[in-house]
Design a protein around this motif. Structure first.
Motif, short mmCIF file in Angstrom:
data_model
loop_
_atom_site.label_atom_id
_atom_site.label_comp_id
_atom_site.label_asym_id
_atom_site.label_seq_id
_atom_site.Cartn_x
_atom_site.Cartn_y
_atom_site.Cartn_z
N ASN A 22 0.81 -1.34 -0.07
CA ASN A 22 0.06 -0.07 -0.10
C ASN A 22 0.96 1.39 -0.26
OD1 ASN A 22 -2.41 -1.42 0.09
ND2 ASN A 22 -2.47 -1.51 2.26
N TYR A 23 2.21 1.24 0.48
CA TYR A 23 2.86 2.51 0.59
C TYR A 23 3.97 2.39 -0.18
CZ TYR A 23 0.01 2.72 4.81
OH TYR A 23 -1.21 3.02 5.64
N LEU A 24 4.54 1.49 -0.59
CA LEU A 24 5.91 1.29 -1.27
C LEU A 24 5.50 1.02 -2.66
CD1 LEU A 24 8.18 -0.48 1.01
CD2 LEU A 24 8.44 1.81 0.74
N PRO A 25 6.54 1.36 -3.65
CA PRO A 25 6.15 0.95 -5.12
C PRO A 25 6.39 -0.57 -5.34
CG PRO A 25 8.29 2.22 -4.89
CD PRO A 25 7.50 2.37 -3.83
N LEU A 26 6.04 -1.15 -6.40
CA LEU A 26 6.26 -2.49 -6.64
C LEU A 26 7.58 -3.00 -6.91
CD1 LEU A 26 3.32 -3.12 -9.08
CD2 LEU A 26 3.28 -3.78 -6.57
N ASN A 27 8.58 -2.20 -7.51
CA ASN A 27 9.71 -2.61 -7.80
C ASN A 27 10.73 -2.10 -6.47
OD1 ASN A 27 9.74 0.34 -8.25
ND2 ASN A 27 10.61 0.32 -10.03
N SER A 28 10.21 -1.83 -5.48
CA SER A 28 11.27 -1.59 -4.31
C SER A 28 11.81 -2.90 -4.03
CB SER A 28 10.27 -1.01 -3.08
OG SER A 28 10.94 -1.12 -1.99
N LYS A 29 13.14 -2.70 -3.46
CA LYS A 29 14.02 -3.87 -3.13
C LYS A 29 13.33 -4.59 -1.92
CE LYS A 29 18.49 -2.41 -5.09
NZ LYS A 29 19.78 -2.25 -4.78
N LEU A 30 12.87 -3.84 -0.94
CA LEU A 30 12.31 -4.60 0.35
C LEU A 30 11.00 -5.50 -0.24
CD1 LEU A 30 12.15 -4.95 3.12
CD2 LEU A 30 10.65 -2.90 3.38
N ILE A 31 10.41 -4.88 -1.25
CA ILE A 31 9.06 -5.81 -1.75
C ILE A 31 9.36 -7.14 -2.44
CG2 ILE A 31 7.04 -5.63 -3.18
CD1 ILE A 31 6.54 -3.91 -0.76
N LEU A 32 10.36 -6.73 -3.29
CA LEU A 32 11.13 -8.15 -3.97
C LEU A 32 11.71 -9.09 -3.16
CD1 LEU A 32 12.69 -6.02 -6.95
CD2 LEU A 32 10.38 -7.33 -7.00
N TYR A 33 12.40 -8.68 -2.03
CA TYR A 33 13.11 -9.38 -1.11
C TYR A 33 12.01 -10.03 -0.31
CZ TYR A 33 15.28 -11.30 3.04
OH TYR A 33 15.86 -12.02 3.86
N ILE A 34 11.03 -9.47 0.34
CA ILE A 34 10.00 -10.17 1.29
C ILE A 34 9.18 -11.23 -0.06
CG2 ILE A 34 7.88 -9.76 2.11
CD1 ILE A 34 8.89 -7.24 3.21
N SER A 35 8.54 -10.77 -1.13
CA SER A 35 8.04 -11.76 -2.00
C SER A 35 8.94 -12.92 -2.26
CB SER A 35 7.48 -10.80 -3.22
OG SER A 35 8.55 -10.51 -4.00
N GLN A 36 10.07 -12.83 -2.66
CA GLN A 36 10.86 -14.03 -3.01
C GLN A 36 11.00 -14.82 -1.63
OE1 GLN A 36 14.51 -12.27 -4.37
NE2 GLN A 36 13.90 -11.86 -6.20
N ASP A 37 11.08 -14.23 -0.66
CA ASP A 37 11.20 -14.89 0.70
C ASP A 37 9.90 -15.66 1.01
OD1 ASP A 37 12.54 -16.18 3.14
OD2 ASP A 37 11.64 -14.45 4.09
N LEU A 38 8.81 -15.01 0.60
CA LEU A 38 7.51 -15.77 0.69
C LEU A 38 7.53 -16.86 -0.19
CD1 LEU A 38 4.71 -15.66 2.11
CD2 LEU A 38 4.17 -13.89 0.17
N ASP A 39 8.16 -16.70 -1.51
CA ASP A 39 7.78 -17.78 -2.51
C ASP A 39 8.86 -19.11 -1.87
OD1 ASP A 39 6.41 -16.57 -4.23
OD2 ASP A 39 8.24 -15.86 -5.42
N THR A 40 9.76 -18.79 -1.39
CA THR A 40 10.59 -20.00 -0.78
C THR A 40 9.70 -20.49 0.50
OG1 THR A 40 11.98 -18.56 0.57
CG2 THR A 40 12.84 -19.01 -1.48
N LEU A 41 9.27 -19.86 1.19
CA LEU A 41 8.58 -20.24 2.38
C LEU A 41 7.39 -21.17 1.83
CD1 LEU A 41 8.51 -17.49 4.98
CD2 LEU A 41 9.35 -19.66 5.20
N ILE A 42 6.65 -20.77 0.82
CA ILE A 42 5.63 -21.62 0.48
C ILE A 42 6.13 -22.95 -0.24
CG2 ILE A 42 3.83 -21.39 -1.44
CD1 ILE A 42 3.45 -18.65 -0.87
N SER A 43 7.27 -23.02 -1.07
CA SER A 43 7.65 -23.96 -1.48
C SER A 43 8.20 -25.02 -0.48
CB SER A 43 8.79 -23.88 -2.36
OG SER A 43 9.83 -23.25 -1.86
N GLN A 44 8.60 -24.58 0.55
CA GLN A 44 9.16 -25.42 1.68
C GLN A 44 7.55 -26.26 2.34
OE1 GLN A 44 11.54 -22.97 4.38
NE2 GLN A 44 13.32 -23.24 3.06
N TYR A 45 6.73 -25.46 2.47
CA TYR A 45 5.59 -25.46 3.14
C TYR A 45 4.99 -26.79 2.27
CZ TYR A 45 1.10 -25.57 5.08
OH TYR A 45 -0.36 -25.64 5.57
N GLN A 46 4.78 -26.83 0.95
CA GLN A 46 4.33 -27.59 0.14
C GLN A 46 5.04 -28.85 0.07
OE1 GLN A 46 4.00 -25.30 -3.35
NE2 GLN A 46 1.94 -24.87 -3.00
N LYS A 47 6.35 -28.74 0.19
CA LYS A 47 7.34 -30.00 0.06
C LYS A 47 6.97 -30.71 1.29
CE LYS A 47 12.05 -31.16 -0.13
NZ LYS A 47 13.52 -30.44 -0.35
#
Length: 67
Positions: A22-47
């Motif tokens: 809601n507050y940062l642009p989509l291409n912010s490094k923080l947003i990218l880092y959190i989304s990539q970390d979320l992807d890895t957590l989801i893949s670990q959970y599915q595994k």
């Protein structure tokens, strides 16, 4: 990693990501880092879910074969 711990981490990261979007642009490094970390957590959970499913079905198949 345990399923419940993974689930809690996923919920936390997802809430944080939705809040920051809601507050940062989509291409912010923080947003990218959190989304990539979320992807890895989801893949670990599915595994983890998949391993539990295989383990559960393996036991039930052995019991059916013996009986």
């Amino acid at each position: 990693m345990i399923k419940s711990k993974c689930r809690k981490k996923i919920k936390l990261k997802k809430a944080l990501l939705n809040f920051l979007l809601n507050y940062l642009p989509l291409n912010s490094k923080l947003i990218l880092y959190i989304s990539q970390d979320l992807d890895t957590l989801i893949s670990q959970y599915q595994k983890c879910i998949y391993k539990n499913h295989i383990r559960k079905n393996k036991r039930s198949n052995q019991i059916k074969k013996v009986a």
